[in-house]
Design a protein around this motif. Structure first.
Motif: not given
Length: 651
Positions: A190-214
């Motif tokens: 369970r902890i591993g699943n939550m950490n994986d989801l958290n890292r995935y959301l962190s990476r995708t949100s960072e990419l989306e923020n870069r696209q918006k700012l560009s």
């Protein structure tokens, strides 16, 4: 790491996923709460289920029965099986919808208007929109009526799967427990699943923020108005309080009196515990008499007569021995139990049912049992489930639910069900003594549950001293106040209220449950029920005022004073309905307490703490052992998180 689990034995599949919610906290701001969850899905589509019912009723049914009557029975069977059940579609597995009805007058060739006001058939719509060619040969579409919409939505059964436990499986607690155990997720996973989801959301949100700012460039006036989301990639660490378990008091057989033990050790004292009955005037353990009760057994006749009357006599004999062991002749209660005017033996006679003919059997059971309850004016029953169905869990469950529906809903009778093989277990070679001991322990447990349902106190946590019942002369012992930080003082008259609303869609009514304590140790409870329009969650002002007034009057009749502080636990309220609850229910309670005699007693000051209980909380907490940060465990109760991960308005 997420995987679907197949429960082949029950024709079910479990789809793994996440439940997420966003909450506002005092310290961390916006926090995302995540938990793993399985969703049960039937392996066969609803259309395959309909084909099975059609084959059983129409194709393989009585050849002399008219086809029209067969079709009518088939449609009734489909409606009984599907209505009020929940389903998901093959193209949208994350959305759950409830079946309102089955419309057999609609087919895939019927047309409807799209959002562009162009007519299209159901078959063509699902082929174009979802690339799902349909081969359904029976008429009938699932009808879904959504709240707030005038028109209904229709779905082809060929693309739909039922979710949740099947009706027959839901009645069997043993099977549902086995499924829940099979679907449990290990803590590390369970902890591993939550950490994986958290890292995935962190990476995708960072990419989306870069696209918006560009896209907006370097203009500072525009960059300041761009909506961006940033996820932290680590789990939050919060501080918690571990409180001391309170002390509990129970009536001990070994020590022949009141014994104190830690509350978390009560389970280990089951064999040494006896209910408090008629302990005496002024004692904090005042009991009640158990009168007007009976034992129900079954007699079946067919090829041979098989009766459970001997099982009932054996149960009564064991209860007499148990009573002698627990109480002797200290209390004014007839130790003969079954042989006095307060109790009755009831024998339900019925022919042995044929396979598949349980409907008539249950109707006969309900008729005879209701007549016996009214004839003997019984208020409580011990029901011995038939021994001829001892190895048929499904039939035992049907009889159990039939008895509970009659006694709990229609007659208001207290019931305790026990299996015949529990009283007279089948003999085992070389193990007869252990079987008798196990049977005796089960009967002790059943009688203890029955006595508690009748109003007897099994144990209690004392928040005040044992001794003089006069609250004004009694000095409160601070060591008996187990609430942390001393924030709540229980040395004043206190009432605890619990409120919930149940929506019974089959009966078309919503039932209000209102319970209120009226003793100093919160063991005595007054129960009230009211009805309101179907689907209405918030209790009306008039009903809430009347329910609160009745509880206050009962508190005064018992204690001679009105409460000075009230704690209310309200269950089943969504976040969107919180303002309505505050405006209606809380104001209605204040209206009930704002009467001259209550205001005069409390000098115009009566505190009401209104707490809305939210069970659908997605927060999951883990605890690390000291010195072993790589070994997470589930937190051990009692633990309180009340400083950082909470807000002023919500939890």
């Amino acid at each position: 790491k997420l995987r679907d689990v197949r429960v082949d034995r029950y024709d079910l599949e479990a789809m793994a996923g996440f439940m997420c919610s966003m909450e506002v906290t005092n310290k961390f701001g916006n926090v995302l709460f995540v938990r793993n969850r399985f969703r049960l899905k039937h392996k066969h589509t609803i259309y395959e289920l309909m084909c099975s019912l059609y084959a059983d009723i129409v194709e393989n049914g009585d050849p002399y029965q008219p086809v029209e009557q067969k079709n009518h029975e088939y449609q009734q069977a489909v409606r009984e099986e599907l209505c009020e059940r929940y389903f998901i579609t093959l193209y949208a597995r994350s959305r759950i919808q409830r079946i309102t009805d089955m419309d057999f007058e609609k087919s895939l060739e019927d047309t409807f208007l799209t959002r562009a006001n162009t007519p299209i058939t159901f078959r063509e719509y699902f082929r174009q929109r979802y690339d799902k060619p349909l081969q359904q040969r029976f008429e009938g579409l699932l009808e879904v009526t959504r709240r707030g919409r005038r028109s209904s939505a229709y779905f082809p059964p060929e693309l739909c799967y039922l979710t949740g436990y099947p009706k027959k499986l839901r009645l069997n607690a043993k099977n549902t427990g086995q499924i829940a155990k099979a679907l449990s997720i290990p803590l590390r996973e369970r902890i591993g699943n939550m950490n994986d989801l958290n890292r995935y959301l962190s990476r995708t949100s960072e990419l989306e923020n870069r696209q918006k700012l560009s896209m907006v460039g370097n203009d500072p006036n525009v960059v300041g108005h761009v909506q961006t989301i940033e996820y932290g990639s680590q789990l939050l660490q919060v501080n918690a309080k571990r409180i001391t378990p309170p002390a509990a008091f129970y009536n001990s057989i070994r020590n022949d009196g009141v014994t104190m033990v830690s509350a978390d050790g009560l389970l280990r004292c089951g064999n040494d515990m006896r209910p408090f009955m008629n302990a005496g005037t002024g004692s904090p353990f005042d009991g009640v008499d158990i009168i007007d009760w009976g034992i129900v057994s079954f007699t079946h006749y067919g090829r041979e007569e098989r009766s459970d009357g001997n099982v009932a006599e054996m149960l009564s004999h064991q209860l007499r021995e148990l009573w002698e062991l627990w109480y002797g002749h200290q209390l004014q209660f007839d130790a003969n139990l079954i042989l006095n005017e307060h109790s009755t033996l009831i024998d339900i006679r019925s022919p042995e049912p044929e396979r598949g003919d349980m409907k008539w059997y249950k109707e006969n059971l309900v008729r005879q049992l209701s007549e016996a309850i009214l004839r003997n004016q019984l208020r409580a029953l011990i029901v011995i489930l038939p021994s001829i169905f001892a190895f048929n869990e499904d039939v035992q469950s049907e009889i159990y639910h039939c008895v509970k529906a009659l006694c709990s809903i229609r007659t208001g009778t207290i019931t305790q069900c026990i299996r015949a093989k529990t009283i007279t277990p089948p003999p085992r070679r070389g193990n007869q003594r252990s079987e008798r001991d196990r049977s005796g322990a089960a009967i002790k447990s059943a009688w203890r549950q029955f006595a508690v349902k009748c109003g007897v106190i099994p144990w209690k946590i004392l928040f005040s001293n044992i001794g003089n019942p006069n609250e004004q002369q009694q000095q409160h012992d601070p060591h008996l106040n187990y609430l942390p930080d001393g924030a709540i003082k229980l040395n004043v008259p206190t009432m605890i209220i619990g409120i919930d609303v149940n929506h019974n869609r089959r009966r078309g009514v919503s039932t209000i449950g209102f319970v209120a304590t009226y003793d100093r140790d919160f063991c005595r409870i007054m129960c009230q029920t009211e009805h309101q329009d179907m689907g209405t969650e918030v209790v009306g002002i008039e009903k809430m005022t009347q329910l609160t007034t009745n509880a206050l009057q009962n508190f005064f009749d018992t204690n001679g004073v009105y409460p000075r502080q009230i704690f209310v636990y309200r269950d089943g309220v969504s976040l969107g309905e919180l303002p309505k609850v505050c405006n209606k229910e809380l104001n209605a309670m204040r209206l009930a307490t704002n009467v001259p005699h209550i205001v005069q007693q409390n000098n115009g000051h009566l505190d009401i703490e209104f707490m809305v209980v939210q069970k659908r909380v997605n927060a999951r907490f883990f605890e690390y052992d000291r010195g072993r940060q790589d070994c997470p465990v589930g937190p051990k109760p009692p633990i309180i998180v009340d400083t950082e991960l909470v807000s002023d308005s919500f939890w």
